[in-house]
Design a protein around this motif. Structure first.
Motif, PDB file in Angstrom:
ATOM      1  N   ARG A 162     -53.536   8.908  34.028  1.00  0.00           N
ATOM      2  CA  ARG A 162     -53.479   9.915  32.962  1.00  0.00           C
ATOM      3  C   ARG A 162     -54.640   9.733  31.986  1.00  0.00           C
ATOM      4  NH1 ARG A 162     -48.498  11.142  29.746  1.00  0.00           N
ATOM      5  NH2 ARG A 162     -49.229  13.295  29.944  1.00  0.00           N
ATOM      6  N   SER A 206     -57.172  12.673  31.118  1.00  0.00           N
ATOM      7  CA  SER A 206     -57.483  13.096  29.750  1.00  0.00           C
ATOM      8  C   SER A 206     -58.984  13.127  29.508  1.00  0.00           C
ATOM      9  CB  SER A 206     -56.794  12.175  28.735  1.00  0.00           C
ATOM     10  OG  SER A 206     -57.383  10.887  28.729  1.00  0.00           O
ATOM     11  N   SER A 251     -48.982  23.086  24.139  1.00  0.00           N
ATOM     12  CA  SER A 251     -48.254  22.429  25.231  1.00  0.00           C
ATOM     13  C   SER A 251     -46.970  21.764  24.767  1.00  0.00           C
ATOM     14  CB  SER A 251     -49.148  21.380  25.895  1.00  0.00           C
ATOM     15  OG  SER A 251     -49.393  20.308  24.996  1.00  0.00           O
ATOM     16  N   LYS A 289     -46.805  17.917  25.168  1.00  0.00           N
ATOM     17  CA  LYS A 289     -46.702  17.277  26.477  1.00  0.00           C
ATOM     18  C   LYS A 289     -48.008  17.274  27.259  1.00  0.00           C
ATOM     19  CE  LYS A 289     -41.839  18.620  26.812  1.00  0.00           C
ATOM     20  NZ  LYS A 289     -40.825  19.415  27.571  1.00  0.00           N
ATOM     21  N   GLY A 290     -48.946  18.123  26.890  1.00  0.00           N
ATOM     22  CA  GLY A 290     -50.206  18.177  27.621  1.00  0.00           C
ATOM     23  C   GLY A 290     -50.122  18.934  28.923  1.00  0.00           C
ATOM     24  N   ASP A 321     -50.506  18.238  33.178  1.00  0.00           N
ATOM     25  CA  ASP A 321     -51.531  17.538  32.395  1.00  0.00           C
ATOM     26  C   ASP A 321     -52.834  18.328  32.280  1.00  0.00           C
ATOM     27  OD1 ASP A 321     -49.868  15.434  31.829  1.00  0.00           O
ATOM     28  OD2 ASP A 321     -50.655  14.130  33.403  1.00  0.00           O
ATOM     29  N   LEU A 350     -54.088  18.021  28.672  1.00  0.00           N
ATOM     30  CA  LEU A 350     -53.924  16.670  28.122  1.00  0.00           C
ATOM     31  C   LEU A 350     -55.259  16.199  27.542  1.00  0.00           C
ATOM     32  CD1 LEU A 350     -51.873  14.325  27.798  1.00  0.00           C
ATOM     33  CD2 LEU A 350     -52.842  13.358  29.895  1.00  0.00           C
ATOM     34  N   TYR A 369     -53.148  12.436  24.385  1.00  0.00           N
ATOM     35  CA  TYR A 369     -52.639  11.303  25.165  1.00  0.00           C
ATOM     36  C   TYR A 369     -52.550  10.051  24.295  1.00  0.00           C
ATOM     37  CZ  TYR A 369     -52.097   7.955  28.965  1.00  0.00           C
ATOM     38  OH  TYR A 369     -51.626   6.952  29.783  1.00  0.00           O
ATOM     39  N   GLN A 373     -49.424  10.374  22.317  1.00  0.00           N
ATOM     40  CA  GLN A 373     -48.244  10.132  23.142  1.00  0.00           C
ATOM     41  C   GLN A 373     -48.002   8.644  23.348  1.00  0.00           C
ATOM     42  OE1 GLN A 373     -48.844  12.277  26.793  1.00  0.00           O
ATOM     43  NE2 GLN A 373     -48.380  14.283  25.890  1.00  0.00           N
TER      44      GLN A 373
END
Length: 307
Positions: free
Chosen positions: A76, A80, A246, A249-250, A254, A257, A262, A265
Motif C-alpha cells: 500500500r 500511495s 473516498s 479509505k482511499g 486504493d 490513496l 495513507y 490511516q
C-alpha cells in the motif's frame, strides 16, 4: 595624526540594551511558536520514526525496521507513491497551464478585471476546505451534476467516484480547478513586463505568438519556476480532497490513496505512530530531493536578467 574613538556613554548603551530586550520580548511569541509547535514536534517525529509506538502505550525502539518495512514490504505504501505521483505530475502542469492562459487573457485589459480576478481566485481560496471536497463529491456522484449534463446528450455517465478508472481523475480535476493562486501571481508578473519590449517587437514585425514565446514566456520563467515548486510541494501533501471523496479509505481499490491519506490511516487509524512518523520523513526527503533537482535544472531554462 591621532584618531579619536568615541565610545557610547552609559545612557546610549542602556538604551541599546533596552531596545534589544524590547525586540526579544516582541519576538518571544514567535520564537516560542517555532520551538514549541515546529521544532520540537519535528525532532519528536524523527525519534518516533525509529520506534514501534502504538500510541496507547510507550514507544519501543526498533531501529530501521519501519523504513525497511515501508520500502520493501508494504504494497500500500508503493501504491500511495504511484497514486501521488500520477496526481502530482498530471494535475500541477495542467493547473499552471490554465493559470497562465487565463492570466494572459486577463492581462489584455478587459473591463471588470478585479471581478474576474476575484472569481477565478475563489476556488484556490476554498479548494482545500472540507465544504469544497463535499461539493466535489456531489458533483461527480452517480446522480451528480456531471452525469445529469451527460444524460441531456444521451450519455449514461459512470459512478466517477466508485470506479477505479475515474476516481483519481476527479481529484486531479479538483486540483486543476484550483488555479487561482498561481494565476494571480502570473497576472502580477505580466504587469511588470515593460511595454517597450512589445512595441519594439511589433515594429520589427513579430506576430503575437512570436512575441509571447520570445518576450512573455522567457520573462515569466522565474515565476513559472516559483509557482511550479510551490504547487508541487502542495500536491505532494494533498490530503483533504482524497479523505472526503473516498470517506477516508482511499478507495475504490486504493485508487485515491494519496500518500498523506495513507500516513493518516497508519498514524490515527491503525495507531502506528512510529510507522507514520517514518512515512512523514520519507515524504520530507522525497519533497526535498525533488525541490533540489528543480533548483539544479532551473539554470537550464529559467531566464536570468543578467544573461
Amino acid at each position: 595624526m591621532t584618531t579619536t574613538v568615541t565610545r557610547p556613554g552609559p545612557r546610549h548603551g542602556g538604551m541599546a540594551q533596552q531596545q534589544r530586550r524590547a525586540a526579544l520580548l516582541l519576538l518571544s511569541p514567535w520564537l516560542l511558536g517555532v520551538v514549541g509547535i515546529t521544532l520540537l514536534p519535528i525532532l519528536a517525529s524523527l525519534a518516533l520514526s525509529f520506534t514501534d509506538y502504538p500510541l496507547l502505550s510507550s514507544p519501543t525502539f526498533v531501529g530501521l525496521d519501519n523504513f525497511s518495512t515501508l520500502l520493501f514490504e508494504d504494497e500500500r505504501f508503493r501504491q500511495s507513491l504511484v497514486v501521488t505521483g500520477i496526481y502530482t505530475f498530471v494535475s500541477v502542469p495542467l493547473q499552471l497551464l490554465f493559470a497562465l492562459v487565463l492570466a494572459v487573457f486577463l492581462n489584455r485589459g478587459i473591463r471588470g478585471l478585479s471581478v474576474y480576478r476575484a472569481l477565478f481566485y475563489l476556488p484556490s481560496l476554498l479548494g482545500g476546505s472540507v465544504a469544497i471536497a463535499i461539493l466535489w463529491r456531489q458533483v461527480f456522484g452517480l446522480d451528480g451534476m456531471v452525469n445529469k449534463v451527460l444524460a441531456q446528450v444521451g450519455v449514461a455517465g459512470p459512478d466517477w467516484l466508485a470506479d477505479p478508472r475515474y476516481s483519481l481523475w476527479t481529484l486531479i480535476a479538483l486540483n486543476v480547478w484550483m488555479f487561482g493562486s498561481p494565476m494571480v501571481i502570473f497576472l502580477a508578473a505580466l504587469r511588470q513586463i515593460p511595454a517597450e519590449l512589445y512595441e519594439a517587437a511589433e515594429v520589427d514585425g513579430a506576430s503575437k505568438a512570436r512575441r509571447f514565446f520570445t518576450i512573455t514566456l522567457p520573462l515569466l520563467t522565474p515565476i513559472v519556476f516559483f509557482n511550479m515548486v510551490l504547487q508541487f510541494i502542495h500536491a505532494f501533501q494533498a490530503f483533504t480532497p482524497a479523505f472526503i471523496v473516498s470517506s477516508g479509505k482511499g478507495g475504490p481499490a486504493d485508487s485515491t490513496l494519496l500518500y498523506s491519506l495513507y500516513l493518516y490511516q497508519e498514524g490515527f487509524g491503525n495507531l502506528r505512530m512510529g510507522y507514520a512518523s517514518a512515512m512523514a520523513w520519507i515524504l520530507l526527503l522525497i519533497t526535498a530531493l525533488f525541490t533540489a533537482v528543480n533548483f539544479g535544472l532551473a539554470r537550464l531554462w529559467v531566464f536570468n536578467a543578467d544573461d
